[in-house]
Scaffold this motif. Structure first.
Motif, PDB file in Angstrom:
ATOM      1  N   SER A 146     -29.224  15.457  -8.841  1.00  0.00           N
ATOM      2  CA  SER A 146     -29.904  16.432  -9.710  1.00  0.00           C
ATOM      3  C   SER A 146     -29.187  16.574 -11.040  1.00  0.00           C
ATOM      4  CB  SER A 146     -29.912  17.819  -9.078  1.00  0.00           C
ATOM      5  OG  SER A 146     -30.190  17.749  -7.729  1.00  0.00           O
ATOM      6  N   ALA A 155     -29.645  14.374  11.960  1.00  0.00           N
ATOM      7  CA  ALA A 155     -30.311  14.471  10.653  1.00  0.00           C
ATOM      8  C   ALA A 155     -31.531  13.564  10.614  1.00  0.00           C
ATOM      9  CB  ALA A 155     -29.330  14.088   9.544  1.00  0.00           C
ATOM     10  N   HIS A 203     -35.083  11.012  -9.883  1.00  0.00           N
ATOM     11  CA  HIS A 203     -34.903  12.416  -9.530  1.00  0.00           C
ATOM     12  C   HIS A 203     -36.223  13.062  -9.115  1.00  0.00           C
ATOM     13  CE1 HIS A 203     -33.816  16.746 -10.875  1.00  0.00           C
ATOM     14  NE2 HIS A 203     -33.539  16.564  -9.603  1.00  0.00           N
ATOM     15  N   PHE A 204     -36.325  13.307  -7.807  1.00  0.00           N
ATOM     16  CA  PHE A 204     -37.511  13.987  -7.255  1.00  0.00           C
ATOM     17  C   PHE A 204     -37.276  15.490  -7.281  1.00  0.00           C
ATOM     18  CE2 PHE A 204     -37.606   9.802  -5.363  1.00  0.00           C
ATOM     19  CZ  PHE A 204     -38.955   9.487  -5.251  1.00  0.00           C
ATOM     20  N   ALA A 218     -30.073   9.689  -1.483  1.00  0.00           N
ATOM     21  CA  ALA A 218     -30.278  11.151  -1.461  1.00  0.00           C
ATOM     22  C   ALA A 218     -29.283  11.802  -0.524  1.00  0.00           C
ATOM     23  CB  ALA A 218     -31.715  11.485  -1.066  1.00  0.00           C
ATOM     24  N   VAL A 219     -28.002  11.417  -0.662  1.00  0.00           N
ATOM     25  CA  VAL A 219     -26.973  12.069   0.152  1.00  0.00           C
ATOM     26  C   VAL A 219     -26.463  13.286  -0.622  1.00  0.00           C
ATOM     27  CG1 VAL A 219     -26.374   9.853   1.223  1.00  0.00           C
ATOM     28  CG2 VAL A 219     -24.985  10.702  -0.667  1.00  0.00           C
ATOM     29  N   GLU A 263     -24.751  16.160  -2.855  1.00  0.00           N
ATOM     30  CA  GLU A 263     -24.486  16.138  -4.306  1.00  0.00           C
ATOM     31  C   GLU A 263     -22.980  16.231  -4.553  1.00  0.00           C
ATOM     32  OE1 GLU A 263     -26.689  15.523  -6.539  1.00  0.00           O
ATOM     33  OE2 GLU A 263     -26.240  16.520  -8.426  1.00  0.00           O
ATOM     34  N   ASN A 267     -30.941  10.025  -6.412  1.00  0.00           N
ATOM     35  CA  ASN A 267     -31.732  11.252  -6.571  1.00  0.00           C
ATOM     36  C   ASN A 267     -30.846  12.431  -6.991  1.00  0.00           C
ATOM     37  OD1 ASN A 267     -34.007  12.999  -6.279  1.00  0.00           O
ATOM     38  ND2 ASN A 267     -33.280  13.605  -4.269  1.00  0.00           N
ATOM     39  N   ASP A 290     -29.172   7.547   7.756  1.00  0.00           N
ATOM     40  CA  ASP A 290     -28.270   8.698   7.668  1.00  0.00           C
ATOM     41  C   ASP A 290     -27.033   8.353   8.487  1.00  0.00           C
ATOM     42  OD1 ASP A 290     -29.086  11.912   6.797  1.00  0.00           O
ATOM     43  OD2 ASP A 290     -27.207  11.566   7.887  1.00  0.00           O
ATOM     44  N   ILE A 291     -25.983   9.173   8.369  1.00  0.00           N
ATOM     45  CA  ILE A 291     -24.800   8.930   9.181  1.00  0.00           C
ATOM     46  C   ILE A 291     -24.847   9.798  10.436  1.00  0.00           C
ATOM     47  CG2 ILE A 291     -23.173   8.112   7.430  1.00  0.00           C
ATOM     48  CD1 ILE A 291     -22.331  11.044   7.033  1.00  0.00           C
ATOM     49  N   GLY A 319     -31.969  14.252   4.672  1.00  0.00           N
ATOM     50  CA  GLY A 319     -31.989  15.706   4.498  1.00  0.00           C
ATOM     51  C   GLY A 319     -33.298  16.179   3.899  1.00  0.00           C
ATOM     52  N   ILE A 320     -33.257  17.319   3.235  1.00  0.00           N
ATOM     53  CA  ILE A 320     -34.463  17.913   2.644  1.00  0.00           C
ATOM     54  C   ILE A 320     -35.148  16.881   1.752  1.00  0.00           C
ATOM     55  CG2 ILE A 320     -35.331  19.755   1.136  1.00  0.00           C
ATOM     56  CD1 ILE A 320     -32.887  21.374   1.806  1.00  0.00           C
ATOM     57  N   MET A 321     -34.354  16.262   0.882  1.00  0.00           N
ATOM     58  CA  MET A 321     -34.952  15.349  -0.094  1.00  0.00           C
ATOM     59  C   MET A 321     -35.246  13.982   0.517  1.00  0.00           C
ATOM     60  SD  MET A 321     -35.343  17.297  -2.572  1.00  0.00           S
ATOM     61  CE  MET A 321     -35.866  16.254  -3.917  1.00  0.00           C
ATOM     62  N   LYS A 351     -21.092  10.101  -3.347  1.00  0.00           N
ATOM     63  CA  LYS A 351     -22.195   9.279  -3.864  1.00  0.00           C
ATOM     64  C   LYS A 351     -21.675   7.909  -4.290  1.00  0.00           C
ATOM     65  CE  LYS A 351     -25.724  12.592  -5.388  1.00  0.00           C
ATOM     66  NZ  LYS A 351     -26.739  12.434  -4.345  1.00  0.00           N
ATOM     67  N   VAL A 367     -20.928   5.786  -1.253  1.00  0.00           N
ATOM     68  CA  VAL A 367     -22.148   5.367  -0.543  1.00  0.00           C
ATOM     69  C   VAL A 367     -22.907   4.305  -1.358  1.00  0.00           C
ATOM     70  CG1 VAL A 367     -24.412   6.168   0.233  1.00  0.00           C
ATOM     71  CG2 VAL A 367     -22.395   7.536   0.700  1.00  0.00           C
ATOM     72  N   ASN A 403     -38.167  19.340  -5.363  1.00  0.00           N
ATOM     73  CA  ASN A 403     -38.364  19.870  -4.016  1.00  0.00           C
ATOM     74  C   ASN A 403     -39.504  20.888  -3.995  1.00  0.00           C
ATOM     75  OD1 ASN A 403     -37.843  20.612  -1.372  1.00  0.00           O
ATOM     76  ND2 ASN A 403     -36.116  21.942  -1.893  1.00  0.00           N
TER      77      ASN A 403
HETATM   78  P1  NAD Z   1     -29.139  17.658   2.359  1.00  0.00           P
HETATM   79  O1  NAD Z   1     -27.795  18.228   2.594  1.00  0.00           O
HETATM   80  O2  NAD Z   1     -30.339  18.330   2.928  1.00  0.00           O
HETATM   81  O3  NAD Z   1     -29.176  16.150   2.902  1.00  0.00           O
HETATM   82  C1  NAD Z   1     -28.156  15.232   2.700  1.00  0.00           C
HETATM   83  C2  NAD Z   1     -28.207  14.232   3.849  1.00  0.00           C
HETATM   84  O4  NAD Z   1     -27.358  13.152   3.530  1.00  0.00           O
HETATM   85  C3  NAD Z   1     -27.720  14.811   5.182  1.00  0.00           C
HETATM   86  O5  NAD Z   1     -28.674  14.553   6.183  1.00  0.00           O
HETATM   87  C4  NAD Z   1     -26.424  14.022   5.449  1.00  0.00           C
HETATM   88  O6  NAD Z   1     -26.245  13.781   6.843  1.00  0.00           O
HETATM   89  C5  NAD Z   1     -26.733  12.731   4.707  1.00  0.00           C
HETATM   90  N1  NAD Z   1     -25.569  11.936   4.379  1.00  0.00           N
HETATM   91  C6  NAD Z   1     -24.353  12.346   3.972  1.00  0.00           C
HETATM   92  N2  NAD Z   1     -23.560  11.253   3.763  1.00  0.00           N
HETATM   93  C7  NAD Z   1     -24.326  10.172   4.015  1.00  0.00           C
HETATM   94  C8  NAD Z   1     -24.095   8.766   4.000  1.00  0.00           C
HETATM   95  N3  NAD Z   1     -22.888   8.293   3.716  1.00  0.00           N
HETATM   96  N4  NAD Z   1     -25.104   7.938   4.299  1.00  0.00           N
HETATM   97  C9  NAD Z   1     -26.317   8.434   4.624  1.00  0.00           C
HETATM   98  N5  NAD Z   1     -26.572   9.740   4.698  1.00  0.00           N
HETATM   99  C10 NAD Z   1     -25.595  10.600   4.403  1.00  0.00           C
HETATM  100  O7  NAD Z   1     -29.270  17.492   0.783  1.00  0.00           O
HETATM  101  P2  NAD Z   1     -30.577  17.454  -0.133  1.00  0.00           P
HETATM  102  O8  NAD Z   1     -30.926  18.820  -0.552  1.00  0.00           O
HETATM  103  O9  NAD Z   1     -31.609  16.603   0.530  1.00  0.00           O
HETATM  104  O10 NAD Z   1     -30.005  16.720  -1.418  1.00  0.00           O
HETATM  105  C11 NAD Z   1     -29.780  15.323  -1.467  1.00  0.00           C
HETATM  106  C12 NAD Z   1     -29.671  14.902  -2.917  1.00  0.00           C
HETATM  107  O11 NAD Z   1     -30.866  15.220  -3.598  1.00  0.00           O
HETATM  108  C13 NAD Z   1     -28.566  15.594  -3.693  1.00  0.00           C
HETATM  109  O12 NAD Z   1     -28.018  14.674  -4.605  1.00  0.00           O
HETATM  110  C14 NAD Z   1     -29.290  16.703  -4.413  1.00  0.00           C
HETATM  111  O13 NAD Z   1     -28.627  17.109  -5.587  1.00  0.00           O
HETATM  112  C15 NAD Z   1     -30.579  16.010  -4.731  1.00  0.00           C
HETATM  113  N6  NAD Z   1     -31.694  16.933  -4.975  1.00  0.00           N
HETATM  114  C16 NAD Z   1     -31.881  18.037  -4.201  1.00  0.00           C
HETATM  115  C17 NAD Z   1     -32.949  18.885  -4.475  1.00  0.00           C
HETATM  116  C18 NAD Z   1     -33.177  20.102  -3.615  1.00  0.00           C
HETATM  117  O14 NAD Z   1     -33.895  21.011  -4.066  1.00  0.00           O
HETATM  118  N7  NAD Z   1     -32.653  20.168  -2.397  1.00  0.00           N
HETATM  119  C19 NAD Z   1     -33.824  18.615  -5.521  1.00  0.00           C
HETATM  120  C20 NAD Z   1     -33.626  17.458  -6.272  1.00  0.00           C
HETATM  121  C21 NAD Z   1     -32.559  16.621  -5.988  1.00  0.00           C
END
Ligand code: NAD
Length: 715
Positions: free
Chosen positions: A430, A349, A451-452, A400-401, A403, A428, A344-345, A323-325, A408, A411, A454
């Protein structure tokens, strides 16, 4: 040897050529501390007095040339009065003048970094030959000052006013090609050719093929522009430079004003003007805070090196979630040379994650920082996968799946079963407690938080979170991996929200209370941006994502119910209920539409106030001072609590966490520095005025004690 000191020596290079070599004993880099400058003065005098000297080469025996002045000496120097600072500066300019006035040709062989004072010395020589690997520049404005050892004078005469304005006021580091193009260096050669090329240039000067005297004279005369041309160059630069720097950073405009003032003067008079302006800047609060930030950054990096000591490097990484992270982590790891599996699953994605990395790399290519081959190579370092097939090879996995603690835990446990002995798992998350997530694992000692922030490629901070059972090795390896990714890791102890989010949520709570009491969110954003934040809290909530803030708030309320739980619905709850999630779905406090470049542009729609009916009070005008106090009090108190609770080890790490993690205004030095500057007694008095807002506005006993004893965080 003509002269031998602890940092400077003079060697005979044959045929009347002498080489002044920088090699500061006991240090990995050369820097101009006072002792080195004194040796340089003596070395130059020795060369001047020696018989048979025909030319002088300046070189370094280390990988860098000279990184600049020793900034640790600034704090003491800047405490002097302005006249004393001027006198000190002019002592050093005398040494550089002595270099420039040697009766023989001089050349600097710039093998590595030559910044600030290091580059100012190069400017004092007649010619500069630069290695393709080196970087030069005058970054002083980043410390709230400007070059004071002749940099503004010599550079503006050497490369012209327009270029010099850009070099000095922008403060950026320049690669060899850019330096050559602007005329700041005379030749660029491969590293192995550098010394020979520089010596050859000296011989050609001695043979009369180059008129080094004429070249030298250029730097000592007024700039070669007419009055009108000068006025146009400086006046037109003012608007651009002022806008770039912003109102809180006076140094770039002061540098410009100084260069304008000395443009019509000859060297010594111009140097005096430069020194006087420098001393004025050195006495500002901004430069004190920014020099402090530099020192804190060094302290944070030193602490990280200590944590990482002895760590096995991560040769193969993996990230769960594209995902984003996850996509950001994959890009960052691969582009810094650590191959990474991205799992990823969801096939779609994975494609999105790869597309994001491709887009970022294409941006690098467009900016000339990477070639097509480099881009292709980096992309091959990211291997997308839907299964755990190759995980047996992996040294460290970043999870980074989504939140969600249940997902979590499942996984993480599943992943653990595919890893080799000693591999590290890092989450990762938050907000979710690392100790809690570790309960799902067989080897909690190999697990920690990573913890990265964004966007991953841009935000420098990584919090490395030590859970109750996390081993030192797991911390060490994770810190080392963050460093390898070019990030600044800060090790913190586990608690809900860790360091940065634990502090950010009380700040958001301050925002909700302000709106409850009738403040307009635009007014709050304006006040906080005026204070120096890159974006106000409403805008920040939209960027972070209202859903993320909502869920984070729940975790924080559970973790710290005494002060972070709130009764009834607040503005964030309402936005979440209305599915106004912020930038991610185009509407939050503001609405967003793509600008010409496709980036979200913030627009305001009055109707949002109707949606907030019942959670905001009757509109009232609050002045900026009150808004700032109400926003900053909970943030500062929570920072102090994190230090008291041992979540973070030092004030420097706490403050840098805020600067690097959420953009706390650097010129204000961080929350604890801000408290020191205000005085804890004044702060406690201010907090007392807002005591009715609840426990987030209640300073800790320790803070009150410190206030009573006149103690500070930075001693
Ligand atoms: P997101 O929804 O963009 O991405 C999550 C990804 O995880 C999706 O692509 C999903 O398909 C995948 N996923 C779900 N279950 C899975 C599994 N069993 N195996 C592999 N992949 C799986 O979320 P995000 O914003 O990237 O956040 C991910 C983590 O990073 C969270 O814990 C979030 O709290 C943390 N985080 C986010 C930010 C932010 O600003 N977005 C900042 C710091 C930390």
């Amino acid at each position: 040897m003509l002269y031998a000191g602890q940092a400077v020596s003079v060697r005979d290079a044959g045929d009347g050529l002498y080489e002044i070599v920088f090699d500061l004993a006991g240090e990995s880099v050369n820097k101009f501390n006072q002792a080195t400058l004194n040796e340089l003065r003596d070395a130059v005098a020795a060369v001047r007095e020696a018989d048979g000297v025909k030319g002088v080469l300046f070189s370094s025996a280390k990988d860098v040339f000279v990184v600049g002045a020793d900034i640790t000496e600034f704090t003491g120097m800047f405490e002097n009065g302005e006249d004393e600072i001027v006198a000190g500066i002019l002592e050093t300019t005398k040494i550089f003048n002595a270099v420039e006035d040697l009766p023989v040709p001089t050349v600097a062989a710039i093998n590595g970094i030559a910044l600030g004072g290091g580059f100012e010395l190069c400017l004092a020589t007649d010619y500069r030959v630069m290695s393709t690997k080196a970087k030069v520049g005058l970054p002083e404005v980043k410390l709230g000052i400007y070059p004071g050892w002749g940099g503004t004078v010599r550079l503006s005469r050497l490369i012209g006013v327009d270029n010099a304005n850009e070099w000095v006021c922008g403060g950026s580091e320049k690669k060899a090609a850019a330096a050559l193009k602007d005329g700041a260096v005379d030749a660029v050669v491969a590293p192995e050719m550098l010394r020979d090329a520089a010596l050859d240039l000296l011989r050609q000067c001695i043979d009369g093929k180059f008129d080094y005297q004429a070249r030298r004279a250029e730097k000592q005369q007024p700039v070669t522009l007419s009055q009108i041309e000068q006025m146009m160059a400086f006046e037109s630069a003012k608007g651009v430079i002022g806008a770039q720097a912003g109102k809180h950073y006076p140094a770039p405009l002061a540098a410009l004003a100084t260069m304008q003032k000395h443009a019509g003067l000859t060297r010594d008079a111009a140097l005096e003007v430069e020194a006087r302006g420098f001393a004025k800047l050195a006495k500002t609060d901004v430069s004190r805070a920014l020099v402090g930030i530099f020192m804190k950054d060094q302290a944070v990096k030193k602490a990280a090196r200590k944590h990482a000591r002895g760590a096995e490097p991560v040769k193969q990484a993996a990230v769960l979630g594209a995902g984003i992270m996850g996509g950001g982590v994959a890009y960052q790891s691969a582009s810094r040379g650590t191959p990474i599996l991205m799992k990823d699953i969801n096939e779609q994605a994975l494609q999105l994650g790869l597309d994001e990395a491709t887009k970022l790399l294409a941006g690098q290519v467009k900016r000339g920082r990477l070639d097509a081959a480099g881009m292709a190579k980096t992309l091959t370092q990211i291997r997308p996968t839907l299964n755990y097939g190759d995980f047996g090879n992996v040294d460290l996995v970043v999870e980074a799946v989504v939140e969600n603690p249940k997902i979590k835990k499942a996984v993480l446990a599943e992943t653990e079963s595919h890893l080799k002995d000693g591999a590290i798992l890092a989450s990762n998350t938050s907000t979710i407690s690392i100790t809690e997530l570790a309960t799902a694992l067989e080897k909690p000692e190999n697990f920690c938080g990573m913890h990265f922030f964004n966007p991953v490629h841009r935000m420098p901070l990584v919090e490395v979170i030590r859970g109750e059972k996390t081993s030192d090795e797991a911390v060490a390896r994770t810190v080392a991996y963050a460093q390898a990714m070019g990030k600044t890791p800060i090790v913190v102890n586990d608690c809900p929200g860790f360091l940065v989010n634990r502090i950010l949520f009380p700040y958001f709570a301050g925002f909700s209370l302000l709106l409850r009491d009738g403040a307009d969110f635009r007014q709050v954003d304006k006040a906080m941006e005026g204070f120096g934040w890159p974006m106000g809290p409403a805008y920040l909530l939209d960027v972070v994502g209202i859903d993320t803030a909502y869920h984070g708030d729940e975790v924080m309320a559970q973790g710290f119910p005494d002060r972070m739980a709130h009764e009834g619905e607040n503005v964030v709850d309402r936005m979440f209920k209305l599915e106004r999630l912020g930038q991610k779905n185009g509407k939050g406090f503001y609405a967003y539409e793509p600008d010409r470049k496709g980036k979200p542009k913030k627009i305001f729609d009055e109707s949002v106030f109707e949606l907030l009916d019942g959670v905001v009070g009757e509109r009232q005008d609050l002045d900026a001072e009150e808004i700032i106090a109400r926003m900053m009090i909970p943030l500062c108190i929570e920072t102090a609590r994190c230090l008291e609770d041992g979540i973070v080890a030092t004030p420097a790490e706490a403050d840098m966490g805020l600067v690097y993690g959420i953009g706390f205004p650097p010129f204000r030095g961080g929350a604890l520095y801000y408290l020191d500057e205000m005085g804890l007694d004044r702060f406690c008095e201010m907090a007392a005025r807002y005591a009715d807002l609840g426990p987030l506005y209640q300073p800790t006993e320790r803070m009150k004690q410190m206030a009573a004893n006149g103690e500070t965080y930075y001693g």
